[in-house]
Design a protein around this motif. Structure first.
Motif, PDB file in Angstrom:
ATOM      1  N   VAL A   1       0.606  -1.234   0.054  1.00 47.19           N
ATOM      2  CA  VAL A   1      -0.139   0.055   0.036  1.00 47.19           C
ATOM      3  C   VAL A   1       0.885   1.505   0.054  1.00 47.19           C
ATOM      4  N   HIS A   2       1.884   1.311   0.845  1.00 45.20           N
ATOM      5  CA  HIS A   2       2.952   2.342   0.963  1.00 45.20           C
ATOM      6  C   HIS A   2       3.423   2.566  -0.782  1.00 45.20           C
ATOM      7  N   PHE A   3       3.835   1.525  -1.190  1.00 49.12           N
ATOM      8  CA  PHE A   3       4.356   1.760  -2.545  1.00 49.12           C
ATOM      9  C   PHE A   3       3.196   2.426  -3.567  1.00 49.12           C
ATOM     10  N   VAL A   4       2.205   1.834  -3.588  1.00 49.91           N
ATOM     11  CA  VAL A   4       1.151   2.176  -4.538  1.00 49.91           C
ATOM     12  C   VAL A   4       0.927   3.636  -4.309  1.00 49.91           C
ATOM     13  N   GLU A   5       0.541   3.843  -2.991  1.00 55.54           N
ATOM     14  CA  GLU A   5       0.162   5.300  -2.529  1.00 55.54           C
ATOM     15  C   GLU A   5       1.200   6.330  -2.920  1.00 55.54           C
ATOM     16  N   LYS A   6       2.452   6.056  -2.698  1.00 58.48           N
ATOM     17  CA  LYS A   6       3.804   6.932  -3.147  1.00 58.48           C
ATOM     18  C   LYS A   6       3.624   7.087  -4.748  1.00 58.48           C
ATOM     19  N   HIS A   7       3.244   6.279  -5.472  1.00 56.27           N
ATOM     20  CA  HIS A   7       3.204   6.385  -6.909  1.00 56.27           C
ATOM     21  C   HIS A   7       1.610   6.564  -7.341  1.00 56.27           C
ATOM     22  N   ARG A   8       1.031   7.170  -6.668  1.00 61.46           N
ATOM     23  CA  ARG A   8      -0.673   7.234  -6.761  1.00 61.46           C
ATOM     24  C   ARG A   8      -0.981   7.579  -8.035  1.00 61.46           C
ATOM     25  N   ASP A   9      -0.241   8.561  -8.738  1.00 62.65           N
ATOM     26  CA  ASP A   9      -0.850   9.217 -10.037  1.00 62.65           C
ATOM     27  C   ASP A   9       0.020   8.398 -11.234  1.00 62.65           C
ATOM     28  N   ALA A  10       0.678   7.647 -10.807  1.00 57.03           N
ATOM     29  CA  ALA A  10       1.754   6.996 -11.835  1.00 57.03           C
ATOM     30  C   ALA A  10       0.964   5.572 -12.449  1.00 57.03           C
ATOM     31  N   VAL A  11      -0.124   5.231 -11.949  1.00 56.17           N
ATOM     32  CA  VAL A  11      -0.910   3.754 -12.086  1.00 56.17           C
ATOM     33  C   VAL A  11       0.228   2.586 -11.988  1.00 56.17           C
ATOM     34  N   PRO A  12       0.814   2.447 -10.743  1.00 55.52           N
ATOM     35  CA  PRO A  12       1.804   1.266 -10.732  1.00 55.52           C
ATOM     36  C   PRO A  12       1.219   0.138 -10.990  1.00 55.52           C
ATOM     37  N   LEU A  13       2.163  -1.041 -11.220  1.00 55.17           N
ATOM     38  CA  LEU A  13       1.705  -2.247 -11.007  1.00 55.17           C
ATOM     39  C   LEU A  13       2.594  -3.042  -9.993  1.00 55.17           C
ATOM     40  N   VAL A  14       1.651  -3.992  -9.190  1.00 56.36           N
ATOM     41  CA  VAL A  14       2.224  -5.127  -8.426  1.00 56.36           C
ATOM     42  C   VAL A  14       1.950  -6.309  -9.050  1.00 56.36           C
ATOM     43  N   TYR A  15       3.043  -6.994  -8.894  1.00 52.74           N
ATOM     44  CA  TYR A  15       2.818  -8.340  -9.694  1.00 52.74           C
ATOM     45  C   TYR A  15       3.621  -9.464  -9.192  1.00 52.74           C
ATOM     46  N   SER A  16       2.992 -10.551  -9.256  1.00 47.11           N
ATOM     47  CA  SER A  16       3.836 -12.157  -8.782  1.00 47.11           C
ATOM     48  C   SER A  16       3.524 -13.007 -10.038  1.00 47.11           C
ATOM     49  N   SER A  17       4.359 -12.775 -11.099  1.00 49.43           N
ATOM     50  CA  SER A  17       4.124 -13.457 -12.334  1.00 49.43           C
ATOM     51  C   SER A  17       5.454 -14.189 -12.755  1.00 49.43           C
ATOM     52  N   ALA A  18       5.856 -15.162 -12.141  1.00 48.89           N
ATOM     53  CA  ALA A  18       7.307 -15.582 -12.299  1.00 48.89           C
ATOM     54  C   ALA A  18       6.957 -16.778 -13.430  1.00 48.89           C
ATOM     55  N   ASP A  19       8.228 -16.963 -13.926  1.00 48.87           N
ATOM     56  CA  ASP A  19       8.220 -18.019 -15.147  1.00 48.87           C
ATOM     57  C   ASP A  19       8.025 -19.411 -14.381  1.00 48.87           C
ATOM     58  N   PRO A  20       7.652 -20.295 -15.290  1.00 49.76           N
ATOM     59  CA  PRO A  20       7.322 -21.641 -14.629  1.00 49.76           C
ATOM     60  C   PRO A  20       8.275 -22.216 -13.926  1.00 49.76           C
ATOM     61  N   ALA A  21       9.739 -22.074 -14.243  1.00 51.72           N
ATOM     62  CA  ALA A  21      10.747 -23.057 -13.284  1.00 51.72           C
ATOM     63  C   ALA A  21      10.596 -22.304 -11.899  1.00 51.72           C
ATOM     64  N   THR A  22      10.583 -21.094 -11.736  1.00 55.46           N
ATOM     65  CA  THR A  22      10.525 -20.589 -10.476  1.00 55.46           C
ATOM     66  C   THR A  22       9.481 -20.779  -9.772  1.00 55.46           C
ATOM     67  N   VAL A  23       8.335 -20.900 -10.552  1.00 55.25           N
ATOM     68  CA  VAL A  23       7.016 -21.308  -9.754  1.00 55.25           C
ATOM     69  C   VAL A  23       7.241 -22.728  -9.173  1.00 55.25           C
ATOM     70  N   LYS A  24       7.613 -23.473  -9.980  1.00 60.28           N
ATOM     71  CA  LYS A  24       7.830 -24.896  -9.621  1.00 60.28           C
ATOM     72  C   LYS A  24       8.869 -25.074  -8.332  1.00 60.28           C
ATOM     73  N   ALA A  25       9.975 -24.517  -8.389  1.00 57.81           N
ATOM     74  CA  ALA A  25      10.813 -24.354  -7.226  1.00 57.81           C
ATOM     75  C   ALA A  25      10.246 -23.709  -6.137  1.00 57.81           C
ATOM     76  N   ALA A  26       9.547 -22.915  -6.113  1.00 58.11           N
ATOM     77  CA  ALA A  26       8.867 -22.356  -4.957  1.00 58.11           C
ATOM     78  C   ALA A  26       7.740 -23.227  -4.374  1.00 58.11           C
ATOM     79  N   GLN A  27       7.036 -23.872  -5.356  1.00 55.46           N
ATOM     80  CA  GLN A  27       5.921 -24.896  -4.811  1.00 55.46           C
ATOM     81  C   GLN A  27       6.647 -25.976  -4.207  1.00 55.46           C
ATOM     82  N   SER A  28       7.808 -26.492  -4.608  1.00 57.96           N
ATOM     83  CA  SER A  28       8.533 -27.446  -4.189  1.00 57.96           C
ATOM     84  C   SER A  28       8.997 -26.920  -2.481  1.00 57.96           C
TER      85      SER A  28
END
Length: 418
Positions: free
Chosen positions: A295-322
């Protein structure tokens, strides 16, 4: 209400609502089981559930509750909507829910057609394609919750159901509505209740819809609804009056939890011109990133239409699931996005773009949305939507949908100028 629809996630439900509106039905999307009756002017109701990845018995129970509500609204035909990439496991949930709905309705000749040509999903000889690739080579084989490793929908569905699975091949579909209807009757007489039907074009879907004018239950992607409004129109039951749309002013934010190939391209494109914050699996699980920090990050850039994402590649996702387990990790990330969406709305954000089916379900829950008005289409299968009774507009995008510049288009489409 004439047509009652049950969606297994929120993005797919908005995709379906978009299709119905484009084809002339006054449509409302309900987020979760409605607590009150629908308005008298609603011709199609879409009850959006979050049943795609929950235990089978829970998915069946929630879907039957939605069916009962839709029956009380007077619906004469029903549609079970799932993703056009048939997202499911060998155990379900598509097949078991479809069988349960058919049992409750006493339905036969139940069409199974996930095709959506507008988004590149076609079905030929029972095999599902994404653009020019078989489903199992499209990236869906790496889906973190429902990896699709077999493109033969007949075979995949057969693993999920008690009965046998029929098939209407493209040769019959190309013959038009009467030929399709005869083929459905033939498969029914052969003992098949669930029948996979090929489709390559929107015209095919219109013909399938015409053939299904007296069939109580259909299942599929949003494309299968293309021909259904015309059946009601021919009977003089549609008002053919489009509901007025108005976007909203105010700050906007983009939230992405999808790891699909399409969304990762969209994230990379958007990051080139906008501020962004990547939420990693490790940061979520060790609590080094929490809602307050985001929230602090988004509010700080309130007028810039920021992006918050958790969209890793398949290998990274599988490693995290393990490391953390598939379910605990998914739950933690969804909870984070749900809480974040609610917190941002409370601080005055009025336009929220969400990418990913599970993420969008979490966002809807965090925002406490009950019903949505359907607005203009942003990209095939993704409409702009406004929360009923609130100055809040949202776009809920399936992970695989949308052009590379989707996020920019969505932010604009939700604005008051539209």
């Amino acid at each position: 209400m004439l047509l009652g629809c049950i969606g297994d996630d929120f993005t797919g439900s908005s995709d379906l609502a978009n299709t119905l509106v484009k084809n002339g039905m006054r449509t409302t999307q309900y987020c979760g089981l409605p607590q009150a009756d629908a308005g008298a002017d609603v011709e199609a109701g879409v009850v959006a559930l979050k049943t795609r990845s929950i235990p089978v018995e829970e998915a069946i129970e929630e879907s039957l509750q939605a069916l009962e509500w839709l029956q009380r609204q007077g619906c004469t035909q029903f549609l079970f909507k799932y993703c056009s990439t048939f997202d499911s496991t060998p155990e379900g949930n598509i097949g078991p829910v479809a069988e349960a709905l058919a049992d409750r309705l006493g339905a036969r000749k139940v069409i199974v057609c996930p095709a959506f040509p507008g988004a590149g999903r076609t079905l030929y000889q029972g095999h599902l394609f994404v653009q020019d690739r078989l489903l199992s080579e499209s990236g869906m084989e790496n889906h973190p919750l429902t990896p699709m490793t077999d493109p033969d929908i007949r075979r995949w569905l057969g693993l999920q159901v008690k009965g046998s699975v029929g098939h209407v091949a493209y040769g019959q579909v190309a013959g038009g509505a009467e030929t399709i209807a005869a083929a459905l009757t033939r498969e029914d007489q052969a003992g098949h209740r669930l029948i996979v039907v090929d489709a390559l074009t929107d015209d095919d879907l219109t013909a399938i819809g015409a053939a299904a004018h007296n069939i109580p239950l259909l299942t599929g992607g949003s494309g299968i609804a293309t021909g259904l409004p015309g059946n009601f129109r021919q009977r003089g039951l549609l008002a053919d009056a489009r509901e007025a749309w108005e976007g909203v002013d105010g700050p906007a934010v983009v939230l992405s939890g999808s790891c699909s190939n399409a969304t990762r391209r969209q994230v990379e494109r958007y990051r080139q011109a906008h501020l962004s914050f990547e939420v990693t699996a490790d940061a979520v699980m060790d609590s080094s990133v929490d809602v307050d920090a985001l929230v602090h990050f988004v509010e700080k850039h309130r007028d810039a239409v920021p992006l918050v994402y958790s969209s890793a590649d398949p290998a990274t996702v599988k490693a995290a699931q393990s490391r953390y387990g598939t379910e605990p990790l998914a739950h933690a990330i969804e909870t984070l996005f749900s809480d974040l969406a609610g917190a941002l709305a409370a601080t005055g954000f009025t336009r929220i773009v969400s990418a990913g089916g599970e993420t969008s379900g979490a966002v809807v829950r965090g925002l406490g949305i009950e019903a949505l008005q359907i607005g203009p289409e942003i990209d095939p299968g993704v409409p702009a939507m406004r929360v009923t009774g609130k100055p809040l507009a949202v776009a809920l995008k399936s992970g695989n949908f949308g052009a590379d510049n989707f996020f920019d288009k969505a932010v604009t489409a939700l604005g008051a100028q539209t």
